[in-house]
Design a protein around this motif. Structure first.
Motif, mmCIF file in Angstrom:
data_model
loop_
_atom_site.group_PDB
_atom_site.id
_atom_site.type_symbol
_atom_site.label_atom_id
_atom_site.label_comp_id
_atom_site.label_asym_id
_atom_site.label_seq_id
_atom_site.Cartn_x
_atom_site.Cartn_y
_atom_site.Cartn_z
ATOM 1 N N LEU A 79 47.698 95.751 -23.601
ATOM 2 C CA LEU A 79 47.953 95.317 -24.979
ATOM 3 C C LEU A 79 47.597 93.843 -25.165
ATOM 4 C CD1 LEU A 79 51.325 97.080 -25.832
ATOM 5 C CD2 LEU A 79 49.092 97.567 -26.796
ATOM 6 N N GLN A 80 47.981 93.030 -24.193
ATOM 7 C CA GLN A 80 47.654 91.603 -24.300
ATOM 8 C C GLN A 80 46.143 91.398 -24.313
ATOM 9 O OE1 GLN A 80 49.267 89.184 -21.181
ATOM 10 N NE2 GLN A 80 48.517 87.279 -22.037
ATOM 11 N N PHE A 81 45.443 92.151 -23.487
ATOM 12 C CA PHE A 81 43.986 92.019 -23.429
ATOM 13 C C PHE A 81 43.349 92.436 -24.748
ATOM 14 C CE2 PHE A 81 39.806 93.909 -22.585
ATOM 15 C CZ PHE A 81 39.161 92.818 -22.017
ATOM 16 N N LEU A 82 43.780 93.576 -25.310
ATOM 17 C CA LEU A 82 43.171 94.101 -26.532
ATOM 18 C C LEU A 82 43.453 93.219 -27.742
ATOM 19 C CD1 LEU A 82 43.889 97.932 -26.154
ATOM 20 C CD2 LEU A 82 41.772 96.723 -25.666
ATOM 21 N N ARG A 83 44.638 92.620 -27.779
ATOM 22 C CA ARG A 83 45.044 91.899 -28.984
ATOM 23 C C ARG A 83 44.794 90.405 -28.920
ATOM 24 N NH1 ARG A 83 50.734 93.876 -31.033
ATOM 25 N NH2 ARG A 83 49.692 93.876 -33.053
ATOM 26 N N GLU A 84 44.650 89.838 -27.722
ATOM 27 C CA GLU A 84 44.517 88.390 -27.606
ATOM 28 C C GLU A 84 43.195 87.944 -26.985
ATOM 29 O OE1 GLU A 84 47.883 86.706 -25.635
ATOM 30 O OE2 GLU A 84 49.346 87.798 -26.849
ATOM 31 N N GLU A 85 42.636 88.748 -26.095
ATOM 32 C CA GLU A 85 41.452 88.302 -25.358
ATOM 33 C C GLU A 85 40.161 88.942 -25.847
ATOM 34 O OE1 GLU A 85 41.901 88.280 -21.133
ATOM 35 O OE2 GLU A 85 44.074 88.056 -21.257
ATOM 36 N N THR A 86 40.243 89.973 -26.682
ATOM 37 C CA THR A 86 39.035 90.587 -27.221
ATOM 38 C C THR A 86 38.696 89.976 -28.573
ATOM 39 O OG1 THR A 86 40.300 92.371 -28.269
ATOM 40 C CG2 THR A 86 39.483 92.761 -26.049
ATOM 41 N N LYS A 87 37.410 89.860 -28.854
ATOM 42 C CA LYS A 87 36.950 89.313 -30.137
ATOM 43 C C LYS A 87 35.943 90.276 -30.744
ATOM 44 C CE LYS A 87 37.622 84.500 -28.724
ATOM 45 N NZ LYS A 87 37.000 83.187 -28.547
ATOM 46 N N PRO A 88 36.285 90.853 -31.918
ATOM 47 C CA PRO A 88 37.562 90.722 -32.626
ATOM 48 C C PRO A 88 38.650 91.539 -31.944
ATOM 49 C CG PRO A 88 36.158 92.291 -33.747
ATOM 50 C CD PRO A 88 35.337 91.742 -32.626
ATOM 51 N N PRO A 89 39.931 91.222 -32.205
ATOM 52 C CA PRO A 89 41.018 91.983 -31.588
ATOM 53 C C PRO A 89 40.969 93.451 -31.999
ATOM 54 C CG PRO A 89 41.833 89.941 -32.584
ATOM 55 C CD PRO A 89 40.423 90.108 -33.042
ATOM 56 N N ILE A 90 41.391 94.331 -31.098
ATOM 57 C CA ILE A 90 41.441 95.764 -31.380
ATOM 58 C C ILE A 90 42.864 96.116 -31.803
ATOM 59 C CG2 ILE A 90 41.199 98.077 -30.392
ATOM 60 C CD1 ILE A 90 39.135 96.923 -28.469
ATOM 61 N N PRO A 91 43.068 96.575 -33.037
ATOM 62 C CA PRO A 91 44.424 96.893 -33.494
ATOM 63 C C PRO A 91 44.983 98.114 -32.769
ATOM 64 C CG PRO A 91 42.816 97.582 -35.129
ATOM 65 C CD PRO A 91 42.061 96.835 -34.077
ATOM 66 N N VAL A 92 46.290 98.097 -32.514
ATOM 67 C CA VAL A 92 46.970 99.181 -31.810
ATOM 68 C C VAL A 92 48.125 99.674 -32.678
ATOM 69 C CG1 VAL A 92 48.247 99.844 -29.733
ATOM 70 C CG2 VAL A 92 46.361 98.215 -29.568
ATOM 71 N N SER A 93 48.153 100.971 -32.951
ATOM 72 C CA SER A 93 49.201 101.531 -33.813
ATOM 73 C C SER A 93 50.217 102.363 -33.048
ATOM 74 C CB SER A 93 48.565 102.401 -34.901
ATOM 75 O OG SER A 93 47.893 103.517 -34.326
ATOM 76 N N ALA A 94 49.911 102.769 -31.817
ATOM 77 C CA ALA A 94 50.829 103.607 -31.048
ATOM 78 C C ALA A 94 50.620 103.360 -29.569
ATOM 79 C CB ALA A 94 50.611 105.088 -31.373
ATOM 80 N N ILE A 95 51.695 103.565 -28.789
ATOM 81 C CA ILE A 95 51.624 103.366 -27.347
ATOM 82 C C ILE A 95 52.217 104.569 -26.642
ATOM 83 C CG2 ILE A 95 51.722 100.854 -27.469
ATOM 84 C CD1 ILE A 95 54.703 101.070 -26.750
#
Length: 421
Positions: A193-209
């Motif tokens: 989650l940290q990688f997808l939302r903070e380190e990717t450009k643009p961030p990949i939104p996550v709606s479920a885990i």
């Protein structure tokens, strides 16, 4: 160990530990393990001291023939006793289960190797143990285990066990649209989650885990993104988790993609390629609708054919002129001149011409082939791209990154010219 000790401890040390190893032959691995033990016992002995307070973590959840669903637990500190009530974390909330059995493999044998287990009435950390109980199917790997003591409040213990997952879910509350992320453990899920939302450009939104094996319910849950008009997010990013064949078939039926990988970066690369291909396809589909803004000045000394097709030289005063752009003259009540079918510069055809460039263009008007340069319009009139609401929306949705700020300012200007709301 370097991180735990800090740079100052190493700087004050008489040596820096360096162990040569070989990934091919395995030489040096035993030396590293010995060095880690030595330094840890010498430098980090306070952190390694055993204490009676229970500290235990779920490693794995799996079914064993004859035992049912079991949970492998690493007991770092404290005790686990047969018959104790333990609190486990699941995605559906905390569960309280009685530990009906505590099993360990024979000495010098791994838990993964099949053998006769040894039953224990009590386990003292640090030790790995297999816990037998009821209702352990949904327990999540990587979550803490706590025991309800004689004077403990069960609800307080439940809240403590669920705290890590609760904090994680709170971080997701802002994403109403996004992909589903599934990982093998809670720690792996946090890292992904940290990688997808903070380190990717643009961030990949996550709606479920989710944690653990993907099931049909997870697929059905994320398939709602198709109904919300975001089919690209009807995707499950599965990190180090198995995907049963029945689940893959169900995903194909409801148009859900499942991307799997054992390395986080590979998972990101898969989704990025998918999004790039999807964006390219959408651009191709929208090319017939989207009209790039442009204003062109006719070069009267370079008019080669005045009628059907009109071939003339123009200078792009503002914006981007593309093949397929419909042109008109707003000052003549929006007179439709035709559609640009080709652009040529210095004898070479090209698809676009930007501001400040002079090119030769061919204009075809199938609806009114009698439009003639010098009769209905001349060099005193500028040629404008014909924009409408649908073409502007198509630009915003699919070509936003292709236009610069001055191009968008031209879009605003043309909206006023054509009276677009």
């Amino acid at each position: 160990i370097y991180w735990e000790m800090g740079e100052d401890d190493w700087e004050n040390s008489d040596f820096v530990p360096l162990v040569p190893t070989s990934a091919i032959t395995g030489e040096g691995v035993q030396d590293i393990l010995m060095l880690l033990c030595q330094i840890a016992q010498r430098k980090l002995w306070r952190q390694l001291m055993w204490c009676a307070n229970l500290q235990a973590t779920v490693l794995e959840v799996k079914a064993i023939d004859g035992l049912g669903m079991t949970v492998d637990v690493l007991v770092v500190n404290g005790y686990l006793r047969e018959g104790d009530k333990a609190v486990f974390c699941t995605l559906d909330g905390p569960i309280v289960a009685e530990m009906r059995g505590l099993l360990t493999p024979p000495p010098s044998r791994e838990m993964r190797v099949k053998s006769e287990y040894i039953h224990h009435k009590e386990i003292k950390g640090a030790l790995g143990v297999k816990v037998i109980g009821n209702g352990l199917e949904k327990v999540m790997a990587g979550t803490p285990v706590m025991v309800v003591g004689p004077g403990d409040e069960v609800e307080d213990i439940k809240a403590e066990v669920m705290s890590d997952l609760t904090n994680l879910q709170q971080k997701l509350s802002t994403d109403k649209k996004g992909v589903m992320v599934q990982a093998s453990t809670l720690g792996a899920l946090e890292a992904l989650l940290q990688f997808l939302r903070e380190e990717t450009k643009p961030p990949i939104p996550v709606s479920a885990i989710g944690i653990g094996t993907i099931n049909k319910r997870d697929v059905t849950k994320i398939s709602i993104m198709n109904e919300k008009g975001c089919p690209e997010y009807a995707t499950i990013l599965a990190f180090d988790v198995p995907v049963p064949n029945a689940v893959r078939e169900h995903a194909e039926d409801v148009n859900v993609r499942i991307m799997t990988a054992d390395i986080i970066y590979h998972l990101f690369d898969q989704f990025t390629r998918f999004m790039e291909n999807l964006a390219e396809k959408r651009r191709e589909d929208a090319a017939a609708i989207a009209v790039f803004p442009s204003i062109c000045k006719i070069l009267p000394q370079h008019v080669f054919n005045m009628k059907d097709p009109i071939i003339m030289g123009v200078e792009v005063v503002e914006g981007i002129l593309k093949v397929g752009t419909p042109l008109c003259v707003p000052s003549l009540d929006g007179l439709h001149i035709g559609i640009v079918t080709s652009i040529e510069q210095n004898g070479r055809e090209q698809d676009t011409a930007r501001k400040g460039i002079s090119v030769a263009i061919k204009i075809v008007n199938e609806s009114n082939p009698n439009i003639t340069y010098g009769r209905q319009f001349d060099a005193s009139h500028s040629l404008y791209s014909t924009l409408n609401r649908a073409s502007i929306d198509a630009l915003k949705m699919n070509f936003k990154d292709k236009l610069e700020n001055e191009d968008w300012r031209l879009v605003v200007k043309l909206k006023k010219v054509f009276g677009i709301i």
